[in-house]
Each structure stands twice: as structure tokens, then as C-alpha cells.
Write an enzyme that holds these catalytic residues in place. Sequence first.
Site, short mmCIF file in Angstrom:
data_model
loop_
_atom_site.label_atom_id
_atom_site.label_comp_id
_atom_site.label_asym_id
_atom_site.label_seq_id
_atom_site.Cartn_x
_atom_site.Cartn_y
_atom_site.Cartn_z
N HIS A 301 0.89 -1.17 0.00
CA HIS A 301 0.00 0.00 0.00
C HIS A 301 0.92 1.20 0.00
O HIS A 301 1.65 1.41 0.97
CB HIS A 301 -0.82 0.05 1.28
CG HIS A 301 -1.92 -0.96 1.36
ND1 HIS A 301 -2.74 -1.07 2.47
CD2 HIS A 301 -2.35 -1.88 0.47
CE1 HIS A 301 -3.63 -2.03 2.25
NE2 HIS A 301 -3.41 -2.54 1.06
N ASP A 354 -2.71 3.68 -2.09
CA ASP A 354 -3.61 3.63 -0.95
C ASP A 354 -4.36 4.96 -0.96
O ASP A 354 -4.29 5.69 -1.92
CB ASP A 354 -2.76 3.40 0.31
CG ASP A 354 -3.55 2.76 1.43
OD1 ASP A 354 -4.69 2.36 1.20
OD2 ASP A 354 -3.02 2.65 2.53
N HIS A 355 -5.03 5.30 0.08
CA HIS A 355 -5.85 6.52 0.11
C HIS A 355 -5.35 7.62 -0.82
O HIS A 355 -4.15 7.77 -1.03
CB HIS A 355 -5.85 7.11 1.52
CG HIS A 355 -6.18 6.10 2.55
ND1 HIS A 355 -6.07 6.38 3.88
CD2 HIS A 355 -6.64 4.84 2.46
CE1 HIS A 355 -6.43 5.32 4.58
NE2 HIS A 355 -6.78 4.37 3.74
C1 DNO Z 1 -7.36 1.40 5.01
C2 DNO Z 1 -6.90 0.05 4.75
C3 DNO Z 1 -7.23 -0.87 5.88
C4 DNO Z 1 -6.97 -2.29 5.49
C5 DNO Z 1 -7.20 -3.29 6.55
C6 DNO Z 1 -6.68 -4.63 6.14
O1 DNO Z 1 -7.69 2.08 4.15
O2 DNO Z 1 -5.58 0.06 4.42
O3 DNO Z 1 -8.58 -0.74 6.19
O4 DNO Z 1 -7.80 -2.65 4.44
O5 DNO Z 1 -6.65 -2.93 7.74
O6 DNO Z 1 -7.26 -5.57 6.93
#
Ligand code: DNO
Length: 392
Positions: A301, A354-355
Site C-alpha cells: 500500500h 492507498d488513500h
Molecule cells: C485502510 C486500509 C485498511 C486495510 C485493513 C486490512 O484504508 O488500508 O482498512 O484494508 O486494515 O485488513
Amino acid sequence: MIESWRWYGPLDTITLPEVAQTRASGIVTALHEIPYGEVWTVNDIRARQALIGKRPDLGLNWIVTESLPVHENIKRGSGDLGRVFGNYRQSLRNLAECGVMAVCYNFMPLLDWTRTQLDVPVPGGGTALQFSAPHMAAFEIHILGRKNAENDYTPDVCAAGEKWFSSSTQEDRSKLLASIMAGLPGAYTRYSIDGLQKALGKYQGISRADLRANFARFLAEVIPTADELGMRMCVHPDDPPRDILGLPRVVSNEEDIAWILAQQDCLANGLTLCSGSLGANPENDLPAIARQFADRIHFAHLRNVKREPDGSFQEVAHLNGDTDMVELVKVLLNEEARRLMVGRMDADIPFRPDHGHELLDDFKRQAFPGYHLTGRMCGLAELRGVIAALRH
Ligand code: DNO
């Protein structure tokens, strides 16, 4: 590196043809509608695959499950564990039968990622997710009334929290609760103050050593099956990487990761390298962690944060922030090259932006917090550029 994209399935406001336009090819998804602890059947998995593959021209393929959630009873070490472990193993077998071989999960008690504000304006426009230590302190001490919570914060943070609380309106406080509760995308459990107090009560007396022991047991129960099936389990770090609400957390730094990976010493027991989660602690040197555990990283991520000295942090653009993203990507590319040399079949590491920030038209539709279309696409494009330049 395989460009991937988290898609929440039929719940998602972003469509698969839109995902395809980001030019990501790997889909990261989960059967969010199945309650924690129940079996994911082959039928259900195939139905989701059929949805993803409905338009072959889009070139999308489900490559990572995120998450196959770990039932709270397993984390607490209570209740009928034989059944939930059995169900977890069965879900792994079913996923493997369908060819979905990588599984991300976390071991955070009760809450997943935690933020205190989901719409902090960023310079030049758009909004980002933020964790404010003073706001969290205000929540724990003055709203939740957790005993001894003030001991977990510095006096300065407590004072700043009290100041915020005393001038806050009822609406500010509700918004804070909603932000803290938002970290369970796709899951249906949202706690009220009352509900949260009750849920926390169930963790009373569970120490860090207990949580570790419960984690070791989980690994002993599921990793041999994953190994046999040729699957890759990858634990997601705690976010933020520290104890929260008085709950211990055990996936927060290098020492934790080393401990986890040593419990079952095989490739099936691996890591999701989440640069944003680990990066919120200034002691976590991301490129160094990636180098140390390179052969066990099955999923990445990639995102960045800017930290404050008081423990607060804000999500920033993927190449900004406190983590040296170019160096980190370099480590991952080197690991891929090494895997190719030794003939490992899983040389390509899937990663996802990721985000992302909420940018441009993103506000017109309700996406899961942090999971906006334009913001993530922007992050993906930047990361793609870094990868291309490093490979050149
Ligand atoms: C947030 C994500 C987490 C992730 C969980 C995996 O955006 O990176 O919610 O999906 O922690 O279990």
C-alpha cells in the site's frame, strides 16, 4: 509491480469501467457482505469474479483479497474458536480454488484505521484525512470518559485536547465520533459511544502479551493451510501504529513484524507493506523495513503522511510527506529482480495507491473515506512515473 485498485464490489460508487480507465489491472476486493467469521463459499467468490470479469476488454482480475477479516473472538482468544478457525481455513481453500492467492488481513483489536477528521482542506484545494492527537485525546478523555486515558498523552496534548473540547459544539463532537468510526470501510459495525464502551469492556484485562499469544495461535491455525495451498497471507500494519483507546496493538514496528514472521517461518506468512500506516511513527524507517522483510512482502500500500511532533499526522500527496517514496519503490523493484533471479513465481508485487485526496469532481459522489477516484488515480499516476523512471 502490478498496479492494483481497491474496489468495494457492488457497494462501490466507482464502477469497473472507471477503474479500468485508471489503467490499473489488479482488483483488490472482499466479500464485505459476509459477516466476520463465516465461510466465503466458492459460489460467492465466483460470483464476485464473474462481476469483475464481466467485460473482458477491461482487463481486470481479482488478485488480492482485502480483507479476509479475523473475528474479534480470535483476537480476544474467547468463544468457540474451533469453528472460526475452521471457517477461516475453509475460506482460504475456497479462495485458492478460485485462484485468488493473496490475502490481506489485520490484527487490530476492534477498530481498523483511525482518523479524527476526514475532510481537512489541503493547499490548492481538495481535502485529506487527518489524525490529530489533541482531538483523539479530547475524544478519549472527555467524550468517551476512558479511565486513565490522560496517561497515554503528553500534558501538552491533553491541554490542547481540553481546549478543543471546551469550545466544541455538539455537532463538532458528533463529527469527531463519526470520523473515528469511519475506519471500517465495507464493514457494517459502527459503534455509538455506548456501544464502543461496551466493546472496549470486552478487551478489559487483555494485555499486549495476550494479544500476541492470540495472534501466534491464529498463525499456527491458518498459516500451514495457506502454505499447503501455495497462498500468500499478508498482515496489514496497525494504523496508526500505536496503542489506541487503551487497546494493545502488535503490528506497529520492525520488532513486531520480525516477531510475527518468525512465528511461522514460511513465505505464506507475509506482510502488506503499508507505507502510510507504518510511516505515522517517526521511528519506522520505511525503506529499511522494506529491505529487511523484502522476501515476505506480498502486497504494498503506497501512500505518504506528514507527521507533527505531537503524534498527529496528515495524509499528503503520494510523493510528498515524510517517507522517501522513491527509495521505497526502489527497494521493491530490487526485490522483484531478486525474485526473478531465484525463479520465484511471485516476482511481481501487487501494489495499490492507498488513500488519495478528495480532488476535483470527487466530492460529487460519496466514496469511502480516502477511496476517491481522482485522488487515487493521481497517486497511481505519480507512482507509475516513479516506477518507469527507476526502471529506465
Ligand atoms: C485502510 C486500509 C485498511 C486495510 C485493513 C486490512 O484504508 O488500508 O482498512 O484494508 O486494515 O485488513
